[in-house]
Design a protein around this motif. Sequence first.
Motif, PDB file in Angstrom:
ATOM      1  N   THR A   1      92.257  44.434  16.703  1.00  0.00           N
ATOM      2  CA  THR A   1      93.633  45.273  16.340  1.00  0.00           C
ATOM      3  C   THR A   1      93.276  45.976  14.906  1.00  0.00           C
ATOM      4  O   THR A   1      93.805  47.311  14.773  1.00  0.00           O
ATOM      5  N   SER A   2      92.863  45.363  13.934  1.00  0.00           N
ATOM      6  CA  SER A   2      92.470  45.927  12.712  1.00  0.00           C
ATOM      7  C   SER A   2      91.433  47.236  12.999  1.00  0.00           C
ATOM      8  O   SER A   2      91.669  48.251  12.411  1.00  0.00           O
TER       9      SER A   2
ATOM     10  N   TRP B   1      93.716  50.016  14.291  1.00  0.00           N
ATOM     11  CA  TRP B   1      94.493  50.722  13.448  1.00  0.00           C
ATOM     12  C   TRP B   1      93.638  51.390  12.335  1.00  0.00           C
ATOM     13  O   TRP B   1      93.960  52.651  12.198  1.00  0.00           O
TER      14      TRP B   1
ATOM     15  N   GLY C   1      98.952  52.663   8.539  1.00  0.00           N
ATOM     16  CA  GLY C   1      97.899  51.824   9.454  1.00  0.00           C
ATOM     17  C   GLY C   1      97.590  50.404   8.816  1.00  0.00           C
ATOM     18  O   GLY C   1      97.447  49.321   9.519  1.00  0.00           O
TER      19      GLY C   1
ATOM     20  N   LEU D   1     100.939  48.508  10.027  1.00  0.00           N
ATOM     21  CA  LEU D   1     100.614  48.054  11.440  1.00  0.00           C
ATOM     22  C   LEU D   1      99.567  46.827  11.412  1.00  0.00           C
ATOM     23  O   LEU D   1      99.584  46.073  12.347  1.00  0.00           O
ATOM     24  N   ASP D   2      98.532  47.045  10.940  1.00  0.00           N
ATOM     25  CA  ASP D   2      97.333  46.226  10.907  1.00  0.00           C
ATOM     26  C   ASP D   2      97.776  44.911  10.608  1.00  0.00           C
ATOM     27  O   ASP D   2      97.470  43.777  11.228  1.00  0.00           O
TER      28      ASP D   2
ATOM     29  N   SER E   1     100.495  43.351  13.085  1.00  0.00           N
ATOM     30  CA  SER E   1      99.703  42.982  14.232  1.00  0.00           C
ATOM     31  C   SER E   1      98.893  41.429  13.985  1.00  0.00           C
ATOM     32  O   SER E   1      99.251  40.450  14.983  1.00  0.00           O
TER      33      SER E   1
END
Length: 141
Positions: A23-24, A27, A119, A122-123, A126
């Motif tokens: 996921t990182s 993003w 970003g 969000l990272d 997540s």
Amino acid sequence: MNGLHFSHALVPGVIAGVLSIFTSWLWMGAIFHRFQKLTPQTWRRETGLSHALSSALHILAAIGIAILFTIVARDQGGYFSAGILGGVRFALACWCVFALPIILGDAIYLNLHPLVVLGQLLDWLSTSLLATVITAWWRTR
């Protein structure tokens, strides 16, 4: 925390940490990376070592969040112990207390593009969600 309880956090933490690497990458690699190029004087050169350290950081953070969640959610009547919903609540609390102020604080003083900041937020959201939701699921299976 004895060995049995530790595995309730360690295994899902490792799983979440590995998933958070992907996921990182989504993003910060696929979606928001191009905005880093708009502030080149802010960033160090990316290397295999920097990517490995970032990946290790995500795994360790996910394990830490999973352990903390396991300790806090042990009380069956608490706000954070309500299964996956409790995990989501805990993830949001961790994110609001740790990632949000640090990332926004950095954005005040560092030359970061606003979408890079988004970003990063969000990272880490997540990562927090993966760590707690997988741990909550792991505990109930």
